[in-house]
Motif scaffolding. Structure first.
Motif, PDB file in Angstrom:
ATOM      1  N   ALA A 101       0.831  -1.199   0.000  1.00 36.51           N
ATOM      2  CA  ALA A 101       0.000   0.000   0.000  1.00 36.51           C
ATOM      3  C   ALA A 101       0.862   1.244   0.000  1.00 36.51           C
ATOM      4  N   GLY A 102       1.940   1.262   0.729  1.00 37.06           N
ATOM      5  CA  GLY A 102       2.810   2.420   0.767  1.00 37.06           C
ATOM      6  C   GLY A 102       3.657   2.429  -0.472  1.00 37.06           C
ATOM      7  N   ALA A 103       3.022   2.732  -1.594  1.00 38.46           N
ATOM      8  CA  ALA A 103       3.642   2.492  -2.889  1.00 38.46           C
ATOM      9  C   ALA A 103       4.851   3.362  -3.140  1.00 38.46           C
ATOM     10  N   PHE A 104       5.017   4.371  -2.370  1.00 38.18           N
ATOM     11  CA  PHE A 104       6.116   5.276  -2.647  1.00 38.18           C
ATOM     12  C   PHE A 104       7.245   5.131  -1.632  1.00 38.18           C
ATOM     13  N   VAL A 105       7.201   4.062  -0.796  1.00 33.53           N
ATOM     14  CA  VAL A 105       8.178   3.899   0.268  1.00 33.53           C
ATOM     15  C   VAL A 105       9.016   2.660   0.011  1.00 33.53           C
ATOM     16  N   PRO A 106      10.332   2.751   0.071  1.00 36.71           N
ATOM     17  CA  PRO A 106      11.151   1.556  -0.134  1.00 36.71           C
ATOM     18  C   PRO A 106      10.792   0.478   0.850  1.00 36.71           C
ATOM     19  N   ALA A 107      10.721  -0.758   0.369  1.00 37.64           N
ATOM     20  CA  ALA A 107      10.285  -1.850   1.225  1.00 37.64           C
ATOM     21  C   ALA A 107      11.267  -2.136   2.323  1.00 37.64           C
ATOM     22  N   ASP A 125       3.527   9.006   3.827  1.00 40.22           N
ATOM     23  CA  ASP A 125       4.498   8.026   4.327  1.00 40.22           C
ATOM     24  C   ASP A 125       5.868   8.240   3.696  1.00 40.22           C
ATOM     25  N   ALA A 126       5.874   8.526   2.387  1.00 46.73           N
ATOM     26  CA  ALA A 126       7.136   8.772   1.702  1.00 46.73           C
ATOM     27  C   ALA A 126       7.830   9.999   2.269  1.00 46.73           C
ATOM     28  N   CYS A 127       7.057  11.037   2.566  1.00 48.96           N
ATOM     29  CA  CYS A 127       7.625  12.241   3.178  1.00 48.96           C
ATOM     30  C   CYS A 127       8.166  11.936   4.573  1.00 48.96           C
ATOM     31  N   ASP A 128       7.440  11.112   5.302  1.00 50.19           N
ATOM     32  CA  ASP A 128       7.871  10.749   6.649  1.00 50.19           C
ATOM     33  C   ASP A 128       9.185   9.976   6.608  1.00 50.19           C
ATOM     34  N   LYS A 129       9.345   9.088   5.646  1.00 51.67           N
ATOM     35  CA  LYS A 129      10.579   8.310   5.529  1.00 51.67           C
ATOM     36  C   LYS A 129      11.765   9.197   5.157  1.00 51.67           C
ATOM     37  N   GLY A 173       9.013  13.251  -1.266  1.00 55.69           N
ATOM     38  CA  GLY A 173       9.429  12.253  -0.291  1.00 55.69           C
ATOM     39  C   GLY A 173      10.666  11.491  -0.713  1.00 55.69           C
ATOM     40  N   VAL A 174      10.730  10.240  -0.301  1.00 56.53           N
ATOM     41  CA  VAL A 174      11.955   9.460  -0.424  1.00 56.53           C
ATOM     42  C   VAL A 174      12.177   8.932  -1.833  1.00 56.53           C
ATOM     43  N   GLY A 175      11.151   8.798  -2.648  1.00 58.05           N
ATOM     44  CA  GLY A 175      11.302   8.288  -4.003  1.00 58.05           C
ATOM     45  C   GLY A 175      11.594   6.799  -4.044  1.00 58.05           C
ATOM     46  N   MET A 176      11.756   6.243  -5.282  1.00 63.08           N
ATOM     47  CA  MET A 176      11.994   4.812  -5.441  1.00 63.08           C
ATOM     48  C   MET A 176      13.024   4.543  -6.530  1.00 63.08           C
ATOM     49  N   THR A 177      13.757   3.463  -6.362  1.00 64.24           N
ATOM     50  CA  THR A 177      14.673   2.968  -7.377  1.00 64.24           C
ATOM     51  C   THR A 177      13.916   2.031  -8.316  1.00 64.24           C
ATOM     52  N   LYS A 178      14.596   1.563  -9.340  1.00 60.17           N
ATOM     53  CA  LYS A 178      13.974   0.636 -10.283  1.00 60.17           C
ATOM     54  C   LYS A 178      13.568  -0.652  -9.583  1.00 60.17           C
ATOM     55  N   GLY A 179      14.438  -1.173  -8.745  1.00 63.89           N
ATOM     56  CA  GLY A 179      14.099  -2.403  -8.028  1.00 63.89           C
ATOM     57  C   GLY A 179      12.926  -2.220  -7.106  1.00 63.89           C
ATOM     58  N   GLU A 180      12.847  -1.054  -6.496  1.00 58.96           N
ATOM     59  CA  GLU A 180      11.731  -0.799  -5.584  1.00 58.96           C
ATOM     60  C   GLU A 180      10.421  -0.648  -6.361  1.00 58.96           C
ATOM     61  N   LEU A 181      10.471  -0.077  -7.563  1.00 58.97           N
ATOM     62  CA  LEU A 181       9.272  -0.013  -8.400  1.00 58.97           C
ATOM     63  C   LEU A 181       8.773  -1.409  -8.724  1.00 58.97           C
ATOM     64  N   GLN A 182       9.718  -2.293  -9.067  1.00 60.22           N
ATOM     65  CA  GLN A 182       9.325  -3.663  -9.418  1.00 60.22           C
ATOM     66  C   GLN A 182       8.735  -4.380  -8.221  1.00 60.22           C
ATOM     67  N   ASN A 183       9.380  -4.236  -7.084  1.00 59.47           N
ATOM     68  CA  ASN A 183       8.923  -4.954  -5.898  1.00 59.47           C
ATOM     69  C   ASN A 183       7.647  -4.352  -5.302  1.00 59.47           C
ATOM     70  N   GLY A 215      11.552  12.333  -4.852  1.00 64.12           N
ATOM     71  CA  GLY A 215      10.105  12.347  -4.693  1.00 64.12           C
ATOM     72  C   GLY A 215       9.413  11.486  -5.717  1.00 64.12           C
ATOM     73  N   THR A 216       8.101  11.575  -5.753  1.00 62.75           N
ATOM     74  CA  THR A 216       7.294  10.759  -6.650  1.00 62.75           C
ATOM     75  C   THR A 216       6.149  11.591  -7.201  1.00 62.75           C
ATOM     76  N   ARG A 217       5.904  11.449  -8.493  1.00 61.62           N
ATOM     77  CA  ARG A 217       4.808  12.152  -9.163  1.00 61.62           C
ATOM     78  C   ARG A 217       3.864  11.087  -9.726  1.00 61.62           C
ATOM     79  N   LEU A 218       2.642  11.085  -9.219  1.00 63.55           N
ATOM     80  CA  LEU A 218       1.646  10.099  -9.641  1.00 63.55           C
ATOM     81  C   LEU A 218       0.654  10.791 -10.564  1.00 63.55           C
ATOM     82  N   VAL A 219       0.533  10.308 -11.805  1.00 67.75           N
ATOM     83  CA  VAL A 219      -0.370  10.905 -12.791  1.00 67.75           C
ATOM     84  C   VAL A 219      -1.508   9.918 -13.073  1.00 67.75           C
ATOM     85  N   LEU A 220      -2.736  10.335 -12.778  1.00 66.50           N
ATOM     86  CA  LEU A 220      -3.915   9.508 -13.012  1.00 66.50           C
ATOM     87  C   LEU A 220      -4.625   9.989 -14.260  1.00 66.50           C
TER      88      LEU A 220
END
Length: 774
Positions: A17-23, A105-109, A144-154, A236-241
């Motif tokens: 659920a915390g899609a923008f936070v590294p696992a 959550d991403a900002c908190d991390k 926030g903290v953003g994600m790497t390629k591996g984190e996007l996949q996971n 950070g992360t930019r989510l476009v719907l």
């Protein structure tokens, strides 16, 4: 699709659920939603805070569109998203709550990881939301903290533990701890409630991380590519719907603002919405005449439209502060703003926290006046009293289990760290944590009520009781666990103050006579009718206080209060009333003697009132009344009979004869009363063939019953027959008076023959009028 069916197809459920936070980052208990996959080790085994396995399997990867790589979702994530959309979320509005929560959550991390970096720690992460009507998109961007390629996949393309299926199956059977569902969070996928395509542009705060773009249309695959369009500053992360055709309402900034105010009002990080603003400025009026020397130029007001981000969450969550740091004025302001009660001041409030088994912070209020929504329906389903938050994010305010319904009037907020944020209301209701919170909220609410009760200003509790006393009565009926704590808070009118002031059971016991063994009460429609009840008269004549129960709810409630401080509560309108200061055998013997002594009139009344009363008995307990109607031990009071009839009619039944003979009352007769003695004389003088006297005696007997019924709170079944008996009695008295007048007039005429006709007529009229007046 119900939950059990969802379990059957959820073979190892959704991505985090915390899609923008590294696992791999340390996370709070409520949003530990992306930890476990088949190829990622648990956080306790990871080396550094940013370590992440990049061993995600690439299925059918190919290079398209300038380096974009296509991946297949694992374990039918497309079907998982279908379940999320059709099962877990019935209200599409929650998509913004979930996505903003992920961003927070991403900002908190990022703030957590920046503690050692003074420059980074001094910058507050933000969340910005912007709609584009031309592109039909909504953009939610966090720093926030953003994600790497591996984190996007996971995080966005992988599955959680293979035990998810077993967990959901157990959940459907009610044997699983629902708190665990937070590990299988589905918040990110709520984006597909309103969008048919989602783009995630992200840049990790790890050094030299590239800006990446993740894209999926909720089918079986997604793509990841490097992206240089509109570079993200820092991380950070930019989510476009890309919105669906039926979700255009979310393009309006006003709608986004409404949802943010509802769900994310107290999120810690600044949330801003891009909107158009119109301001009015004063500028010189160029068309006006030139001002004279020394005069100010004429001005005019012109509108100026600007666009920009405007912060939405300006309110502070005062429940997270220490109670010692919050002023009374702040408590009042928060109550009035959070619950839209601008014209009401709370009667009491309590601010507390739970620690240990669960973590929870809360503020509760007792309103100063009855909320409008409860004035027509005391259990209005649309009334919102307790607002549930998880990490400052509003979840819902319609949980039936968070407080019992007798506390429907209590308002407040509850912020728990132990509830899963991104699940639907129906699943959350099964949480064991809610039961613990429920007990604490009830206890704190009772403490507030006791605080008002103990105030030196007695008018405060009187005001509270007039507004919310009926809720406490419901609490006695429905909440057996807390009934003993509620009963001392009840208030009643009583004979001690002639029904003008309230008294409690505690005060009643303190004022009991030395030889009094019981607490006495009477039920009636209002304190005036209770005051005139012949049944209450039996107790008052001995100097005992009588409580007045004046509502149908009182009679239901009092059945749950059989004793108070070892004193039994006794209904004086029930047959067989006994006093603790007299011998039972002696009382029984006295009644038998009375019934034997007045056997003739007793039997006559039973015959004349056959079908109206169960039986007739003589008593010496009545003081001023000739008769009283009382119920048997298990009979229903007249107040309750009327209530039950009304309920029966409202449900489509008939009120005719629904009570049957079960609720026929017992007629108690006071043989010492002059009216009863007159009736007894009529009965004793009856002959075998004297029909006229028998008719008069029967009419007298039925009229005695009618009066007893009225004063005892019953309704006259046949009002026409009752009116006929009254008119017959009035007519007989009038006829007797006229005959007496005629006799006197005739005697006068014989004594004075010389009086002329006019004088005789005048005197006759005067004598007749005098007789009528008598």
């Amino acid at each position: 699709m119900n939950l059990s069916r969802a379990a059957s197809v959820l073979i190892a459920s959704a991505a985090a659920a915390g899609a923008f936070v590294p696992a791999s980052l340390p996370m709070s208990a409520t949003r530990r939603t992306m930890m476990a996959t088949t190829t990622v080790t648990t956080s306790s085994k990871m080396g550094g805070p940013l370590s992440m396995s990049d061993s995600a399997t690439i299925v059918d990867a190919e290079t398209v569109d300038e380096g974009a790589e296509t991946y297949e979702f694992q374990a039918e994530v497309g079907r998982v998203m279908d379940i999320i959309i059709n099962s877990l979320y019935s209200n599409r509005d929650v998509f913004l709550r979930e996505l903003v929560s992920n961003a927070a959550d991403a900002c908190d991390k990022k703030r957590f990881l920046s503690i050692s970096d003074a420059d980074a720690a001094s910058i507050t992460p933000t969340i910005n939301i912007k709609s584009d009507k031309d592109a039909m998109t909504i953009t939610i961007e966090d720093s926030g903290v953003g994600m790497t390629k591996g984190e996007l996949q996971n995080n966005l393309g992988r599955i959680a533990q293979s035990g998810t299926k077993k967990f959901l199956e157990a959940l459907g059977e009610g044997s699983a701890d629902v708190n665990l569902i937070g590990q299988f969070g589905v918040g990110f996928y709520s984006a597909y409630l309103v969008a048919d395509k989602v783009e995630v542009v992200t840049k990790s705060m790890q050094p030299d991380s590239p800006q990446l773009k993740w894209t999926s249309d909720a089918s079986s695959s997604y793509t990841i590519s490097e992206n240089s369009d509109d570079p993200i500053e820092g991380s950070g992360t930019r989510l476009v719907l890309h919105l669906k055709d039926d979700a255009m309402e979310y393009m309006e900034p006003a709608k986004l603002e409404e949802l943010l105010q509802q769900y994310s009002e107290f999120v810690e990080f600044p949330i801003a919405v891009w909107k158009e603003k119109t301001e009015y400025k004063q500028v010189p009026d160029e068309e006006a005449d030139e001002p004279a020397e020394g005069e100010e130029p004429k001005m005019k007001t012109v509108p100026e439209t600007t666009e920009g981000y405007e912060r939405m969450n300006t309110n502070k969550p005062i429940w997270l502060r220490s109670p010692s740091d919050v002023t009374e004025e702040e408590y009042k302001d928060f109550y009035q703003s959070a619950f839209k009660a601008s014209y009401d001041e709370p009667a009491a409030h309590t601010h507390f926290s739970l620690e240990g088994q669960i973590e929870c912070k809360s503020i509760l209020y007792i309103p100063g006046m009855l909320p409008f929504e409860l004035s027509k329906d005391m259990f209005d389903e649309d009334a919102r009293n307790i607002r549930l938050y998880v990490k400052r994010v509003f979840i819902n305010d319609k949980f039936d289990d968070i407080v019992p319904r007798w506390l429907k009037f209590v308002k407040g907020v509850v912020d728990s760290q132990d509830l899963p944020l991104n699940v639907s209301r129906e699943i959350l209701q099964k949480s064991k944590v809610l039961s613990i919170i429920n007990k604490r909220l009830v206890r704190k609410s009772l403490d507030m009520i006791r605080e008002i009760e103990s105030d030196e200003d007695e008018s405060k509790y009187i005001m509270f009781w007039n507004n919310f006393g009926k809720y406490l009565k419901v609490g006695v009926i429905e909440d057996r666990r807390n009934a003993d704590d509620i009963v001392p808070l009840l208030r009643f009118f009583s004979s001690k103050s002639d029904g003008e002031e309230y008294t409690s059971l505690e005060q009643y016991v303190e004022g009991m006579k030395e030889n009094q063994k019981q607490i006495y009460y009477v039920t009636a429609d209002g304190k005036d009718k209770a005051r005139m009840s012949p049944a209450a008269e039996k107790v008052r004549s001995r100097g005992y206080e009588v409580l007045y129960l004046t509502e149908p709810l009182d009679e239901i409630m009092i059945e749950s209060v059989t004793e108070f401080k070892e004193f039994k509560l006794v209904d004086v309108s029930k047959e067989g009333l006994e006093f603790g200061d007299e011998d039972k055998e002696e009382r029984k013997k006295k009644e038998e003697e009375l019934n034997a002594e007045h056997k003739l009139v007793k039997e006559y009344l039973e015959t004349a009132l056959a079908g109206k009363v169960q039986k007739v008995k003589m008593t010496d307990l009545l003081a001023d009344s000739p008769a009283a109607l009382v119920q048997s031990a298990y009979g229903m009071s007249p107040t309750m009979q009327r209530y039950m009839k009304a309920q029966n009619v409202a449900s489509g039944g008939s009120d005719a004869g629904m009570m049957g003979s079960f609720n026929q009352a017992v007629l108690e007769i006071n043989p010492a009363h002059p009216i009863v003695q007159d009736l007894e004389s009529m009965v004793n003088s009856l002959g075998d063939d004297d029909d006229s006297d028998d008719s008069q005696a029967k009419n007298f007997a039925v009229l005695l019953y009618d009066v007893a019924a009225l004063t005892s709170g019953y309704e006259i079944e046949d009002s026409g027959d009752f009116a006929g008996r009254i008119l017959s009695m009035m007519t007989s008295k009038t006829d007797t008076g006229i005959k007496d007048a005629e006799v006197e007039a005739k005697n006068f005429e014989n004594e004075d023959k010389s009086t002329d006709d006019f004088q005789r007529a005048l005197l006759s009229a005067r004598i007749a009028n005098d007789a009528k007046a008598k």
